[in-house]
Write an enzyme that holds these catalytic residues in place. Structure first.
Site, PDB file in Angstrom:
ATOM      1  CG  ASN A 114       9.612   4.990   8.218  1.00  0.00           C
ATOM      2  OD1 ASN A 114       9.036   5.876   8.846  1.00  0.00           O
ATOM      3  ND2 ASN A 114       9.021   4.300   7.267  1.00  0.00           N
ATOM      4  N   PRO A 115      12.114   6.984   6.741  1.00  0.00           N
ATOM      5  CG  PRO A 115      13.501   6.501   4.911  1.00  0.00           C
ATOM      6  CD  PRO A 115      12.830   5.863   6.096  1.00  0.00           C
ATOM      7  CB  CYS A 116       7.460   7.764   4.678  1.00  0.00           C
ATOM      8  SG  CYS A 116       8.060   7.560   2.987  1.00  0.00           S
ATOM      9  N   GLY A 117       8.183   8.720   7.950  1.00  0.00           N
ATOM     10  CA  GLY A 117       7.666   9.201   9.222  1.00  0.00           C
ATOM     11  C   GLY A 117       6.657   8.320   9.927  1.00  0.00           C
ATOM     12  CD  GLU A 118       5.876   4.897   6.991  1.00  0.00           C
ATOM     13  OE1 GLU A 118       6.302   4.001   6.241  1.00  0.00           O
ATOM     14  OE2 GLU A 118       6.108   6.106   6.802  1.00  0.00           O
ATOM     15  N   PRO A 152       2.837   5.416   3.205  1.00  0.00           N
ATOM     16  CG  PRO A 152       4.308   7.136   2.743  1.00  0.00           C
ATOM     17  CD  PRO A 152       4.179   5.893   3.543  1.00  0.00           C
TER      18      PRO A 152
END
Length: 296
Positions: free
Chosen positions: A24-28, A175
């Site tokens: 996903n966009p934030c990497g988690e 985040p």
């Protein structure tokens, strides 16, 4: 940013379904093609009992919240309507969820623990281990009630002859930028980025004060608007005479915490997270290329 696709695929719960090439966009949330991201976060600063800065974790309350969170997120998948059939197929097939945390830094402060201490890392690992264990228990209970995720037979859990689970993955740490602003708590597992700062919105400009800092300063009769403006101007409470010494140690900001401590904390949390951890490693303006290289 940095991400290790080889390590992600080593820990993929459903390797027979393909290779993970994106997040996903934030990497988690490492995702297979068309897989969706279903996240929720527990506010750890509310999982305490006692009075700051001598609070203790309320393990019974946290356990209830984890069970509720797993059920809530699983319900979210069931109730969702997806724009493409491919998204629906893989989402319903694996039923991955990402129960995570926010308010971690505020939790530490309320417990009287400095973010840049060994105790902070130990606390992070203890809390995340507890959440991961309870989430697995909750997912197994849901599997008894509702059935396992349809691709369970193609998963590493079936290969290891483990009990059925409702969700291929259960925990992640996001985040929580917008969520934490709404909740009035620190974001994700991040330290505080600022104690007081000037915020501009449209044609307005105003001073934002960390709510826990205000609360603990007011409890000592030490908070003033002038002090908040001074903290906003300097970007730190470390040299502000009006801030008690013990609170200075608790209210350190991200650039005042060594990078190695931040990486160590990520590692401690990742040890007990099914998916991944998204965290910004903040460095002071004086950081060198070599400092960044060491973080990577």
């Amino acid at each position: 940013g940095v991400i290790f696709l080889d390590r992600i695929n080593q820990n993929d719960p459903t390797p027979d379904l393909g290779t993970i090439e994106a997040t996903n966009p934030c990497g988690e949330a490492p995702l297979l093609a068309y897989e969706s991201c279903v996240l929720g976060s527990i506010n750890l600063s509310h999982m305490l009992k006692g009075t700051a800065p001598e609070c203790e974790l309320d393990w019974e309350k946290l356990s209830r919240m984890v069970s509720l969170g797993v059920r809530f997120l699983d319900n979210t998948i069931t109730m969702s309507r997806f724009p493409l059939p491919q998204i629906a197929d893989i989402t319903y097939g694996n039923r991955k969820i990402g129960l995570g945390v926010m308010g971690f830094a505020h939790m530490l402060i309320k417990m009287g623990i400095s973010y840049d201490s060994a105790q902070a890392v130990k606390t992070a690992e203890t809390v995340m281990r507890f959440i991961s264990d309870r989430a697995l228990e909750a997912s197994r209970q849901l599997a008894k009630e509702r059935g396992s995720f349809p691709n369970f037979d193609k998963s590493v859990y079936a290969e290891r002859a483990e009990p059925p689970t409702r969700n291929a993955a259960r925990t992640t740490v996001a985040p929580t930028g917008t969520l934490s602003i709404i909740a009035g708590c620190s974001s994700g597992i991040e330290p505080l980025f600022a104690i007081c700062y000037e915020r501009k919105a449209l044609d307005s400009e105003f001073t934002v004060v960390d709510p826990l800092f205000r609360e603990m300063m007011e409890a000592r009769g030490a908070f003033t608007a002038a002090l908040a403006q001074e903290v906003a101007r300097t970007g730190t409470v470390q040299d502000i005479d009006g801030v008690p010494q013990d609170l200075r140690g608790l209210f350190k900001t991200a650039t005042e915490i060594p990078a190695a401590q931040q990486v160590g904390l990520v590692s401690a949390v990742q040890n007990h997270t099914d998916s991944s951890v998204s965290k910004t490693c903040s460095l002071p303006a004086s950081a060198t290329v070599e400092d960044v290289e060491r973080v990577f």
